[in-house]
Design a protein around this motif. Structure first.
Motif, PDB file in Angstrom:
ATOM      1  N   UNK A   1       8.210  31.018  46.528  1.00 37.35           N
ATOM      2  CA  UNK A   1       7.388  32.165  46.926  1.00 37.35           C
ATOM      3  C   UNK A   1       7.120  32.996  45.673  1.00 37.35           C
ATOM      4  N   UNK A   2       6.019  33.724  45.687  1.00 37.52           N
ATOM      5  CA  UNK A   2       5.685  34.536  44.519  1.00 37.52           C
ATOM      6  C   UNK A   2       6.305  35.929  44.674  1.00 37.52           C
ATOM      7  N   UNK A   3       7.021  36.350  43.654  1.00 31.72           N
ATOM      8  CA  UNK A   3       7.616  37.683  43.667  1.00 31.72           C
ATOM      9  C   UNK A   3       6.498  38.713  43.541  1.00 31.72           C
ATOM     10  N   UNK A   4       6.318  39.577  44.553  1.00 30.51           N
ATOM     11  CA  UNK A   4       5.210  40.539  44.489  1.00 30.51           C
ATOM     12  C   UNK A   4       5.341  41.529  43.348  1.00 30.51           C
ATOM     13  N   UNK A   5       6.568  41.756  42.866  1.00 29.52           N
ATOM     14  CA  UNK A   5       6.765  42.741  41.795  1.00 29.52           C
ATOM     15  C   UNK A   5       6.426  42.165  40.429  1.00 29.52           C
ATOM     16  N   UNK A   6       6.822  40.916  40.180  1.00 24.06           N
ATOM     17  CA  UNK A   6       6.628  40.316  38.856  1.00 24.06           C
ATOM     18  C   UNK A   6       5.507  39.290  38.817  1.00 24.06           C
ATOM     19  N   UNK A   7       5.135  38.769  39.979  1.00 20.40           N
ATOM     20  CA  UNK A   7       4.111  37.728  40.019  1.00 20.40           C
ATOM     21  C   UNK A   7       4.634  36.355  39.680  1.00 20.40           C
ATOM     22  N   UNK A   8       5.941  36.247  39.416  1.00 21.30           N
ATOM     23  CA  UNK A   8       6.533  34.955  39.059  1.00 21.30           C
ATOM     24  C   UNK A   8       6.902  34.166  40.314  1.00 21.30           C
ATOM     25  N   UNK A   9       6.861  32.838  40.197  1.00 21.63           N
ATOM     26  CA  UNK A   9       7.291  31.987  41.290  1.00 21.63           C
ATOM     27  C   UNK A   9       8.816  31.970  41.347  1.00 21.63           C
ATOM     28  N   UNK A  10       9.356  32.146  42.536  1.00 20.60           N
ATOM     29  CA  UNK A  10      10.804  32.173  42.747  1.00 20.60           C
ATOM     30  C   UNK A  10      11.180  31.033  43.687  1.00 20.60           C
ATOM     31  N   UNK A  11      12.123  30.219  43.268  1.00 16.72           N
ATOM     32  CA  UNK A  11      12.566  29.109  44.112  1.00 16.72           C
ATOM     33  C   UNK A  11      13.294  29.626  45.350  1.00 16.72           C
ATOM     34  N   UNK A  12      12.991  29.046  46.497  1.00 21.90           N
ATOM     35  CA  UNK A  12      13.744  29.321  47.722  1.00 21.90           C
ATOM     36  C   UNK A  12      14.916  28.346  47.738  1.00 21.90           C
ATOM     37  N   UNK A  13      16.164  28.838  47.672  1.00 23.77           N
ATOM     38  CA  UNK A  13      17.317  27.938  47.560  1.00 23.77           C
ATOM     39  C   UNK A  13      17.494  27.084  48.800  1.00 23.77           C
ATOM     40  N   UNK A  14      17.623  25.789  48.589  1.00 21.34           N
ATOM     41  CA  UNK A  14      17.792  24.849  49.696  1.00 21.34           C
ATOM     42  C   UNK A  14      19.125  24.108  49.615  1.00 21.34           C
ATOM     43  N   UNK A  15      19.994  24.531  48.705  1.00 25.43           N
ATOM     44  CA  UNK A  15      21.319  23.933  48.585  1.00 25.43           C
ATOM     45  C   UNK A  15      22.383  25.011  48.646  1.00 25.43           C
ATOM     46  N   UNK A  16      23.624  24.627  48.912  1.00 23.53           N
ATOM     47  CA  UNK A  16      24.707  25.593  49.053  1.00 23.53           C
ATOM     48  C   UNK A  16      24.912  26.383  47.769  1.00 23.53           C
ATOM     49  N   UNK A  17      24.942  25.701  46.627  1.00 21.27           N
ATOM     50  CA  UNK A  17      25.159  26.388  45.355  1.00 21.27           C
ATOM     51  C   UNK A  17      24.020  27.348  45.058  1.00 21.27           C
TER      52      UNK A  17
END
Length: 230
Positions: A200-216
């Motif tokens: 998803x894109x961080x609305x504050x920075x405009x950077x793409x942020x990974x949505x974590x799909x693993x426990x770690x």
């Protein structure tokens, strides 16, 4: 008034040795009991944790299957629209209209080739080696031939074949081009695992942020979110 018992030095030494041995046995018994308690705690917690993790694993697989299933028709339509049906595309990235969500679906592959690859390699090697006429060209030929070196599984790296393709096109030599073409047509990768990458894109920075799909990754995501909120 009781008479105080006096011990000889030898008797006292024996008494002290007896007390030390008794304390040693008591300590050994205490540690044995601690080990038993530890083992019991491990058994109890594993009996609770593993079923929960098995359920989580099953839920992740169900969601993964659902997402791949839901996008199957879209991937087929993409192949028709952009002519990639026979292009060997192993990953697909989709972004929504306002560029706030992005999803990548793909499969990991292991390079592999049919037996005909050996004919292509022989043709390429024969042409390259024919170019070696002096020390300078020998060094160049050796560098090019390294692109034909095998990995740990005995296969050529697909990325190196792409480099050979560029060299063959630049050379304009028909035999070189045919050899590379045979190698490319022999390519038969093995599919290992499917993967999903959600962002998803961080609305504050405009950077793409990974949505974590693993426990770690989830733990790190929660920590970062907590730190950002402070």
């Amino acid at each position: 008034m009781s008479e105080q018992v006096k011990m000889t030095a030898e008797e006292r030494a024996e008494w002290e040795a007896f007390k030390a041995e008794k304390a040693k046995k008591a300590e050994a018994e205490r540690r044995r009991q601690q080990r038993e308690a530890y083992a019991q705690m491990v058994d109890e917690e594993l009996m609770q944790a593993i079923p929960e993790l098995l359920n989580l694993s099953g839920e992740i697989k169900t969601v993964k299957d659902t997402v791949f299933g839901n996008f199957a028709a879209i991937i087929d339509m993409k192949a028709e629209l952009f002519g990639t049906r026979d292009g060997g595309q192993y990953s697909h990235t989709f972004t929504n209209s306002d560029s706030s969500l992005r999803l990548t679906l793909g499969v990991n592959t292991v390079d592999g080739y049919r037996d005909t690859v050996e004919d292509g390699i022989a043709m390429v090697r024969g042409y390259i080696e024919s170019l070696a006429t002096d020390d300078k060209t020998h060094a160049l030929v050796a560098a090019v031939l390294r692109l034909l070196s095998r990995d740990g599984q005995g296969n050529l790296k697909a990325s190196r074949v792409l480099q050979l393709r560029k060299m063959a096109e630049d050379s304009g030599n028909d035999r070189f081009l045919e050899g590379v073409r045979i190698i490319e047509e022999s390519y038969q990768p093995s599919i290992t695992r499917r993967y999903i990458r959600a962002q998803r894109r961080d609305p504050a920075t405009g950077a793409w942020v990974n949505i974590p799909l693993g426990i770690t990754e989830c733990e790190a995501h929660v920590r970062e979110a907590t730190e950002a909120a402070v």
